[in-house]
Design a protein around this motif. Structure first.
Motif, mmCIF file in Angstrom:
data_model
loop_
_atom_site.group_PDB
_atom_site.id
_atom_site.type_symbol
_atom_site.label_atom_id
_atom_site.label_comp_id
_atom_site.label_asym_id
_atom_site.label_seq_id
_atom_site.Cartn_x
_atom_site.Cartn_y
_atom_site.Cartn_z
ATOM 1 N N CYS A 163 -68.754 58.730 119.560
ATOM 2 C CA CYS A 163 -69.863 59.419 118.896
ATOM 3 C C CYS A 163 -70.137 60.735 119.624
ATOM 4 O O CYS A 163 -70.318 60.756 120.840
ATOM 5 N N HIS A 165 -72.727 62.738 119.159
ATOM 6 C CA HIS A 165 -74.150 62.963 119.416
ATOM 7 C C HIS A 165 -74.557 62.466 120.802
ATOM 8 O O HIS A 165 -75.311 63.122 121.513
ATOM 9 N N CYS A 166 -74.033 61.304 121.174
ATOM 10 C CA CYS A 166 -74.430 60.720 122.471
ATOM 11 C C CYS A 166 -73.263 60.673 123.448
ATOM 12 O O CYS A 166 -73.362 60.041 124.498
ATOM 13 N N CYS A 185 -79.122 55.807 120.123
ATOM 14 C CA CYS A 185 -78.596 56.980 119.415
ATOM 15 C C CYS A 185 -78.779 56.783 117.910
ATOM 16 O O CYS A 185 -78.352 55.778 117.361
ATOM 17 N N CYS A 188 -75.044 56.770 115.903
ATOM 18 C CA CYS A 188 -74.102 55.636 115.968
ATOM 19 C C CYS A 188 -74.856 54.313 116.117
ATOM 20 O O CYS A 188 -74.247 53.263 116.227
#
Ligand SMILES: [Zn+2]
Ligand SMILES: [Zn+2]
Length: 374
Positions: A163, A165-166, A185, A188
């Motif tokens: 993922c 984003h994280c 997150c 995900c």
């Protein structure tokens, strides 16, 4: 189990605390022992878990009532066995932590291992099936691991991607006051991974709904309210977690002749007044077939006879209860002329005896009146 503290003591509330009082006490304890405030403090961690467990039971009305009645033992077999770690606690009380800290405090781990859900099946048995046990098959709808992707949720030959984003952490860190709180997150959902090519068979769930036939062995002696646990026959776990259990709840149908009280069976048998007066031998149904019951002369309405060991086997000891037979004495309503003549003759012989005893009752002489039954 034996060393567990009382849940009310853990939360420091009275036994009749309201939901709000329980929540307030728990909130106080959770804040005090929160892992973010006590990094590396094992004792705080234990207290945090203990409080979470106590609150987990007491804020659930069903579990609370079991606990109030039977203590820790009452919760055995309910599928509740305390919390393994913080993940468990946060996933159970996500809403409360949101409440406490302004937003979710889930400490996510990648590929969170989850135990599958327990399932319930209500099974109706006949009186005899319950008494002697039976084997049956039940059809259960449940989620099982997808056979195509084997639970990985992506098309065979593809792999989940990290993922972005994280960065695969499954959580993002935010700061509020002196708390540094990590939240799950949102992209995900804590998995740390994204699936670019979801499995077509299970649409990326990793599980598919199947109908499965399960063999159930019912032991002799079950009763309405009995509950059988079939370990591992519940839904599949997530990310390699163990399957849940299947609970079979038993309900037993009434019988036209027998009534049940634990391991004893009770029945009522009609007899004629002549049989009662003179005594007789008669055939009576039992769970195992017919059996001869000997009625002594002078049997009275409501008298009780017992066939020892002809009842239902105990689930624990296998010993059978008794059959209890109560006689109902029937007065004839259709008499032939000859029977009437004989009874009139009979009553002439009885009359004097009865009336002298009745006289005693009317005179208020209970000592003599007690002889009425002779
Ligand atoms: Zn699949
Ligand atoms: Zn993520």
């Amino acid at each position: 189990m034996a060393n567990k503290r009382d849940y009310y003591e853990v939360l420091g509330t009275s036994r009749n605390a309201t939901d709000d009082e329980l929540k307030a006490s728990y909130r106080k304890l959770a804040l005090k022992h929160h892992p973010d405030r006590n990094p590396g403090d094992k004792a705080a961690e234990e207290e945090f878990k203990e409080a979470a467990e106590a609150y987990g039971v007491l804020h659930d009305p069903q579990k609370r009532s079991l606990y109030d009645q039977y203590g820790h033992r009452g919760l055995e077999g309910t599928g509740f066995s305390g919390f393994g770690g913080f993940e468990d606690i946060f996933s159970s009380f996500g809403d409360i932590f949101e409440d406490f800290f302004g937003f979710g405090s889930g400490r996510s781990s990648q590929t969170r291992v989850q135990r599958g859900a327990d399932l319930r099946y209500d099974l109706v048995l006949s009186f005899m099936q319950a008494a002697f046990g039976t084997e049956t098959e039940i059809d259960v709808e449940k989620n099982e691991q997808c056979p195509v992707c084997e639970g990985h949720a992506c098309e065979p030959g593809t792999h989940p991607e990290t993922c972005k984003h994280c960065q695969g952490q499954g959580q993002v860190t935010r700061t509020q006051g002196f708390f540094s709180v990590r939240t799950t997150c949102p992209i995900c959902h804590g998995n740390g991974q994204m699936i670019a090519h979801p499995c077509a068979k299970c649409r990326g769930n990793g599980q598919v709904l199947v109908r499965k036939r399960v063999a159930v062995k019912i032991p002799a002696g079950v009763d309405s309210g009995s509950r059988l646990r079939l370990t591992g026959e519940g839904e599949a776990g997530g990310h390699g977690g163990p399957a849940g259990d299947l609970y079979v709840f038993v309900r037993v149908e009434a019988h036209e002749f027998f009534e049940r009280s634990n391991t004893d069976v009770f029945c009522r048998v009609p007899i004629g007044f002549v049989q009662a007066a003179l005594g007789d031998k008669m055939s009576v149904p039992t769970l195992d077939g017919e059996k001869i019951l000997e009625i002594p002369k002078g049997t009275q309405p409501g008298d009780i006879f017992r066939f020892t060991g002809e009842g239902i086997p105990s689930l624990q000891s296998r010993r059978r209860g008794d059959q209890i037979i109560q006689v109902d004495i029937h007065t004839p309503t259709h008499l032939t002329k000859k029977q009437v003549a004989l009874l009139i003759e009979f009553s002439k012989l009885e009359k004097n005896k009865l009336s002298s005893k009745l006289k005693n009752i009317l005179k208020g002489n209970p000592a003599k009146a007690n002889g009425l039954r002779n």
